[in-house]
Design an enzyme around this catalytic site. Structure first.
Site, PDB file in Angstrom:
ATOM      1  N   LEU A 289       0.861  -1.188   0.000  1.00  0.00           N
ATOM      2  CA  LEU A 289       0.000   0.000   0.000  1.00  0.00           C
ATOM      3  C   LEU A 289       0.894   1.234   0.000  1.00  0.00           C
ATOM      4  O   LEU A 289       1.862   1.295   0.756  1.00  0.00           O
ATOM      5  CB  LEU A 289      -0.889   0.034   1.245  1.00  0.00           C
ATOM      6  CG  LEU A 289      -2.220  -0.722   1.228  1.00  0.00           C
ATOM      7  CD1 LEU A 289      -2.912  -0.567   2.575  1.00  0.00           C
ATOM      8  CD2 LEU A 289      -3.123  -0.214   0.121  1.00  0.00           C
ATOM      9  N   ASP A 290       0.581   2.222  -0.818  1.00  0.00           N
ATOM     10  CA  ASP A 290       1.339   3.472  -0.817  1.00  0.00           C
ATOM     11  C   ASP A 290       1.263   4.132   0.562  1.00  0.00           C
ATOM     12  O   ASP A 290       0.278   3.948   1.291  1.00  0.00           O
ATOM     13  CB  ASP A 290       0.788   4.436  -1.866  1.00  0.00           C
ATOM     14  CG  ASP A 290       1.071   3.972  -3.289  1.00  0.00           C
ATOM     15  OD1 ASP A 290       2.014   3.180  -3.468  1.00  0.00           O
ATOM     16  OD2 ASP A 290       0.353   4.406  -4.207  1.00  0.00           O
ATOM     17  N   PRO A 291       2.283   4.911   0.934  1.00  0.00           N
ATOM     18  CA  PRO A 291       2.303   5.537   2.264  1.00  0.00           C
ATOM     19  C   PRO A 291       1.050   6.339   2.612  1.00  0.00           C
ATOM     20  O   PRO A 291       0.587   6.290   3.755  1.00  0.00           O
ATOM     21  CB  PRO A 291       3.537   6.443   2.198  1.00  0.00           C
ATOM     22  CG  PRO A 291       4.439   5.762   1.230  1.00  0.00           C
ATOM     23  CD  PRO A 291       3.531   5.166   0.195  1.00  0.00           C
TER      24      PRO A 291
ATOM     25  N   VAL B  14      -1.961   5.874   1.616  1.00  0.00           N
ATOM     26  CA  VAL B  14      -3.198   5.091   1.534  1.00  0.00           C
ATOM     27  C   VAL B  14      -3.479   4.373   2.844  1.00  0.00           C
ATOM     28  O   VAL B  14      -2.610   3.724   3.420  1.00  0.00           O
ATOM     29  CB  VAL B  14      -3.125   4.066   0.382  1.00  0.00           C
ATOM     30  CG1 VAL B  14      -4.399   3.223   0.324  1.00  0.00           C
ATOM     31  CG2 VAL B  14      -2.907   4.787  -0.942  1.00  0.00           C
TER      32      VAL B  14
ATOM     33  N   ARG C  36      -3.924   4.931  -8.963  1.00  0.00           N
ATOM     34  CA  ARG C  36      -3.475   6.268  -9.375  1.00  0.00           C
ATOM     35  C   ARG C  36      -3.499   6.384 -10.901  1.00  0.00           C
ATOM     36  O   ARG C  36      -3.992   7.367 -11.464  1.00  0.00           O
ATOM     37  CB  ARG C  36      -2.039   6.514  -8.886  1.00  0.00           C
ATOM     38  CG  ARG C  36      -1.890   6.728  -7.399  1.00  0.00           C
ATOM     39  CD  ARG C  36      -0.433   6.929  -7.049  1.00  0.00           C
ATOM     40  NE  ARG C  36       0.325   5.690  -7.009  1.00  0.00           N
ATOM     41  CZ  ARG C  36       1.648   5.617  -7.168  1.00  0.00           C
ATOM     42  NH1 ARG C  36       2.350   6.708  -7.427  1.00  0.00           N
ATOM     43  NH2 ARG C  36       2.275   4.462  -7.090  1.00  0.00           N
TER      44      ARG C  36
END
Length: 292
Positions: A37-39, A41, A178
């Protein structure tokens, strides 16, 4: 200590950060996660502990569900709200919601994506974000992903020269939401970015049941490990087969098993317990992972 944890990753930390902190909380190094998971998110981050780390690849194979927000009017370097603005296309008149929904529908099913420069995909041994931070742009490999469901979940709202709406996506592993947001903007004729994202489901686990790192630490302090779920949760979509006593003994000794199935892989059970992941070799199955 073995099992699967439904972790609620909070904003401001990487998936690796979450694993590092859990290793300290649980006092074990054998921990992995089932999908980055992106930071920025928030959401479900499946965690595998002990023997369950051997199930990570199957946990990653299951579809994931996201809820988020798309902003039309400008795009960013990172394709989300954290990046610098790179293009602006003001929204000067209300959008036709029917056309927006048609554009969304056109992005369902199998699609091709090009990963964003700010991502962990490796090219020539380096992660793309390392090139991006150095001001370099490289050719990125296309990837095939599947969008099972993509729908708008709110009316379109307007603020200045921007338009926003929320959405829900169910997708395969490897999908960049994204990039999906940017691609939708292009179809509508606007620069766009993903302005918010939450992962609500992954590996069969839901956000409503997830625990934060703080909550897990509190339970560990009370010697309550009920948050550790069984390995069986990690088999994903693998077909389950019941094994006989003789077949279990074959698995224990690494011998091939004769089973009738067209599946490439099977989850072998003995009673309620997962004992092996079987891999098809011609007309037989070989134990690929053993949990006895």
């Amino acid at each position: 200590m073995n099992g699967i944890i439904n972790l609620k990753k909070e904003a401001g930390m990487t998936s690796h950060d979450a694993v590092f902190k859990l290793r300290k909380i649980l006092g074990t190094k054998k921990i992995g996660h089932g999908g980055t998971l992106d930071p920025d998110v928030v959401g479900v981050l499946p965690i595998a502990v002990g023997k369950a780390t051997r199930m990570v690849e199957f946990m990653q194979d299951e579809g994931k569900v996201y809820e988020g927000e798309i902003t039309l009017g400008y795009s960013t370097t990172t394709e989300d709200a954290s990046g610098e603005v790179v293009a602006e296309t003001p929204v000067l008149s209300p959008l036709d919601e029917k056309l927006v929904d048609e554009a969304i529908a056109s992005l369902t099913g199998p699609i091709t994506q090009i990963p964003p420069m700010y991502s962990a995909v490796k090219v020539n041994g380096r992660k793309l974000y390392e090139y991006a931070r150095a001001g370099q742009e490289v050719k990125r490999p296309e990837r095939q992903v599947t969008i099972y469901q993509f729908e708008r979940t709110s009316p379109i709202s307007y603020e200045g020269q921007l338009a926003r709406f929320t959405f829900r996506v169910k997708c395969s592993k490897g999908t960049y939401i994204r990039t999906l947001s940017v691609d939708l903007g292009e179809k509508l004729g606007y620069a766009a970015h993903m302005s918010h994202l939450t992962r609500t489901s992954a590996a069969g686990m839901r956000l409503g049941d997830a625990l934060t790192l703080e909550q897990i630490a509190e339970r560990v302090a009370e010697e309550d490990y009920s948050f550790l779920q069984p390995l069986e949760l990690g088999i994903g979509d693998l077909l389950k087969v019941e094994l006989s006593d003789e077949q279990v003994e074959d698995v224990r000794n690494g011998r091939f098993i004769s089973l009738v199935s067209d599946e490439a892989e099977l989850a072998g059970f003995y009673g309620e317990k997962l004992v092996t992941i079987l891999e098809k070799r011609k007309d037989q199955f070989k134990p690929r992972k053993v949990f006895l």
